[in-house]
Design a protein around this motif. Structure first.
Motif, mmCIF file in Angstrom:
data_model
loop_
_atom_site.group_PDB
_atom_site.id
_atom_site.type_symbol
_atom_site.label_atom_id
_atom_site.label_comp_id
_atom_site.label_asym_id
_atom_site.label_seq_id
_atom_site.Cartn_x
_atom_site.Cartn_y
_atom_site.Cartn_z
ATOM 1 N N ILE A 149 17.591 54.095 37.596
ATOM 2 C CA ILE A 149 19.041 54.201 37.454
ATOM 3 C C ILE A 149 19.371 55.059 36.241
ATOM 4 O O ILE A 149 20.269 55.896 36.262
ATOM 5 C CB ILE A 149 19.694 52.809 37.337
ATOM 6 C CG1 ILE A 149 19.484 52.031 38.640
ATOM 7 C CG2 ILE A 149 21.173 52.945 37.016
ATOM 8 C CD1 ILE A 149 20.088 50.657 38.626
ATOM 9 N N ARG A 150 18.630 54.833 35.147
ATOM 10 C CA ARG A 150 18.852 55.626 33.936
ATOM 11 C C ARG A 150 18.607 57.110 34.209
ATOM 12 O O ARG A 150 19.374 57.962 33.751
ATOM 13 C CB ARG A 150 17.904 55.146 32.823
ATOM 14 C CG ARG A 150 18.088 53.709 32.391
ATOM 15 C CD ARG A 150 19.441 53.478 31.722
ATOM 16 N NE ARG A 150 20.475 53.105 32.670
ATOM 17 C CZ ARG A 150 21.749 53.014 32.386
ATOM 18 N NH1 ARG A 150 22.185 53.302 31.174
ATOM 19 N NH2 ARG A 150 22.622 52.657 33.292
ATOM 20 N N ALA A 151 17.522 57.408 34.921
ATOM 21 C CA ALA A 151 17.206 58.806 35.213
ATOM 22 C C ALA A 151 18.296 59.455 36.054
ATOM 23 O O ALA A 151 18.664 60.616 35.841
ATOM 24 C CB ALA A 151 15.861 58.888 35.935
ATOM 25 N N GLU A 152 18.826 58.711 36.993
ATOM 26 C CA GLU A 152 19.898 59.235 37.845
ATOM 27 C C GLU A 152 21.131 59.544 37.012
ATOM 28 O O GLU A 152 21.782 60.582 37.193
ATOM 29 C CB GLU A 152 20.230 58.226 38.933
ATOM 30 C CG GLU A 152 21.265 58.739 39.932
ATOM 31 C CD GLU A 152 21.554 57.713 41.016
ATOM 32 O OE1 GLU A 152 22.194 56.699 40.697
ATOM 33 O OE2 GLU A 152 21.119 57.937 42.153
ATOM 34 N N GLU A 153 21.474 58.678 36.083
ATOM 35 C CA GLU A 153 22.652 58.896 35.246
ATOM 36 C C GLU A 153 22.453 60.075 34.302
ATOM 37 O O GLU A 153 23.398 60.810 33.997
ATOM 38 C CB GLU A 153 22.968 57.624 34.465
ATOM 39 C CG GLU A 153 23.457 56.488 35.350
ATOM 40 C CD GLU A 153 23.834 55.251 34.553
ATOM 41 O OE1 GLU A 153 23.531 55.221 33.346
ATOM 42 O OE2 GLU A 153 24.432 54.340 35.133
ATOM 43 N N VAL A 154 21.220 60.276 33.843
ATOM 44 C CA VAL A 154 20.935 61.437 33.004
ATOM 45 C C VAL A 154 21.163 62.721 33.790
ATOM 46 O O VAL A 154 21.753 63.684 33.289
ATOM 47 C CB VAL A 154 19.486 61.378 32.472
ATOM 48 C CG1 VAL A 154 19.104 62.716 31.833
ATOM 49 C CG2 VAL A 154 19.345 60.265 31.452
ATOM 50 N N LEU A 155 20.716 62.740 35.052
ATOM 51 C CA LEU A 155 20.924 63.921 35.891
ATOM 52 C C LEU A 155 22.412 64.189 36.117
ATOM 53 O O LEU A 155 22.870 65.331 36.042
ATOM 54 C CB LEU A 155 20.222 63.738 37.239
ATOM 55 C CG LEU A 155 18.697 63.832 37.223
ATOM 56 C CD1 LEU A 155 18.134 63.534 38.608
ATOM 57 C CD2 LEU A 155 18.245 65.206 36.760
ATOM 58 N N VAL A 156 23.164 63.138 36.392
ATOM 59 C CA VAL A 156 24.604 63.287 36.591
ATOM 60 C C VAL A 156 25.252 63.844 35.332
ATOM 61 O O VAL A 156 26.148 64.694 35.387
ATOM 62 C CB VAL A 156 25.242 61.938 36.986
ATOM 63 C CG1 VAL A 156 26.768 62.055 36.980
ATOM 64 C CG2 VAL A 156 24.751 61.507 38.362
ATOM 65 N N SER A 157 24.794 63.375 34.172
ATOM 66 C CA SER A 157 25.326 63.870 32.906
ATOM 67 C C SER A 157 25.052 65.362 32.745
ATOM 68 O O SER A 157 25.900 66.125 32.284
ATOM 69 C CB SER A 157 24.712 63.093 31.742
ATOM 70 O OG SER A 157 25.190 63.564 30.506
ATOM 71 N N LYS A 158 23.855 65.781 33.156
ATOM 72 C CA LYS A 158 23.516 67.206 33.073
ATOM 73 C C LYS A 158 24.385 68.021 34.022
ATOM 74 O O LYS A 158 24.864 69.099 33.671
ATOM 75 C CB LYS A 158 22.046 67.413 33.407
ATOM 76 C CG LYS A 158 21.074 66.899 32.354
ATOM 77 C CD LYS A 158 19.640 67.212 32.749
ATOM 78 C CE LYS A 158 18.663 66.732 31.684
ATOM 79 N NZ LYS A 158 17.251 67.036 32.047
ATOM 80 N N TYR A 159 24.585 67.516 35.248
ATOM 81 C CA TYR A 159 25.427 68.225 36.213
ATOM 82 C C TYR A 159 26.852 68.374 35.687
ATOM 83 O O TYR A 159 27.492 69.412 35.837
ATOM 84 C CB TYR A 159 25.448 67.489 37.551
ATOM 85 C CG TYR A 159 24.103 67.408 38.238
ATOM 86 C CD1 TYR A 159 23.130 68.380 38.016
ATOM 87 C CD2 TYR A 159 23.809 66.375 39.107
ATOM 88 C CE1 TYR A 159 21.899 68.314 38.637
ATOM 89 C CE2 TYR A 159 22.571 66.302 39.740
ATOM 90 C CZ TYR A 159 21.613 67.276 39.498
ATOM 91 O OH TYR A 159 20.407 67.196 40.118
ATOM 92 N N LYS A 160 27.348 67.301 35.070
ATOM 93 C CA LYS A 160 28.697 67.343 34.515
ATOM 94 C C LYS A 160 28.800 68.411 33.439
ATOM 95 O O LYS A 160 29.771 69.179 33.390
ATOM 96 C CB LYS A 160 29.060 65.977 33.938
ATOM 97 C CG LYS A 160 30.415 65.960 33.245
ATOM 98 C CD LYS A 160 30.700 64.605 32.607
ATOM 99 C CE LYS A 160 32.023 64.629 31.848
ATOM 100 N NZ LYS A 160 32.297 63.330 31.184
ATOM 101 N N ALA A 161 27.790 68.469 32.570
ATOM 102 C CA ALA A 161 27.803 69.468 31.509
ATOM 103 C C ALA A 161 27.795 70.878 32.089
ATOM 104 O O ALA A 161 28.493 71.773 31.604
ATOM 105 C CB ALA A 161 26.594 69.270 30.589
#
Length: 207
Positions: free
Chosen positions: A24-36
């Motif tokens: 779950i943490r890894a998925e949220e990190v990816l979403v954060s990168k996409y947002k950036a």
């Protein structure tokens, strides 16, 4: 403007928590990168639009030569092949290989609302597609538009902004940076800058 980090450090720090499984943490990190990435893309587009708008308004309003902003957008297009009739003639297999033609386009939005493409071309036998070739073609457009001649006669222009994509071999290299330094050093422009469009969002006026 607020700087958006490439990832949320807090998410990584909490990755060992029993309440936050690693996947779950890894998925949220990816979403954060996409947002950036999206935020960077939006900011970049707004910045480029602002430069283009300013350059057009300054020409329309007759802004002094020494204060005017010149914007150019440049990029290599898809390669072309020279028409050939290799299958109709005897000879070595070499003659079945078409001759590649490289196309380099430059759009100068400061001319007006119609983005006309100034296209230069050469064959693979005459040159490659590296930094030196890019700068030769840019310099040729400077001479075509009379920048060098008028700069010698009327003094330095105000500012030059060059917009390109992130291609390292062609655009994002030390030769392009040196070119920007050169045109200010020899007095063509008082100031120069470079905008590299965000990777993956490279469609521009040349395209």
């Amino acid at each position: 403007e607020e700087q958006v980090p490439m990832y949320d450090r807090n998410l990584l720090d909490e990755s060992d928590s029993e309440l936050a499984p690693a996947f779950i943490r890894a998925e949220e990190v990816l979403v954060s990168k996409y947002k950036a990435h999206v935020v960077q893309f939006v900011n970049m587009r707004e910045h480029v639009k602002g430069l283009v708008k300013r350059s057009r308004e300054e020409k329309k309003n007759g802004t002094a030569w020494s204060q005017r902003l010149i914007v150019q957008i440049a990029d290599f297009a898809q390669n072309l092949d020279m028409p050939h009739f290799g299958s109709e003639q005897p000879g070595d297999i070499y003659y079945f290989s078409p001759l590649g033609i490289y196309l380099f386009g430059i759009v100068s939005p400061y001319h007006g609302d119609n983005d006309l493409l100034f296209c230069q071309y050469f064959t693979e036998g005459e040159g490659a597609k590296g930094g030196n070739n890019v700068l030769s073609l840019l310099w040729n457009s400077f001479k075509k538009d009379g920048f060098t001649e008028r700069g010698e006669r009327d003094g330095s222009m105000g500012e030059y902004a060059l917009i390109m994509d992130n291609c390292g071999g062609q655009n994002k290299n030390r030769m392009v940076i040196r070119f920007l330094m050169l045109i200010t050093e020899i007095g063509v422009f008082k100031k120069s800058s470079k905008v590299y469009l965000v990777r993956g969002q490279t469609k521009n006026a040349c395209d």
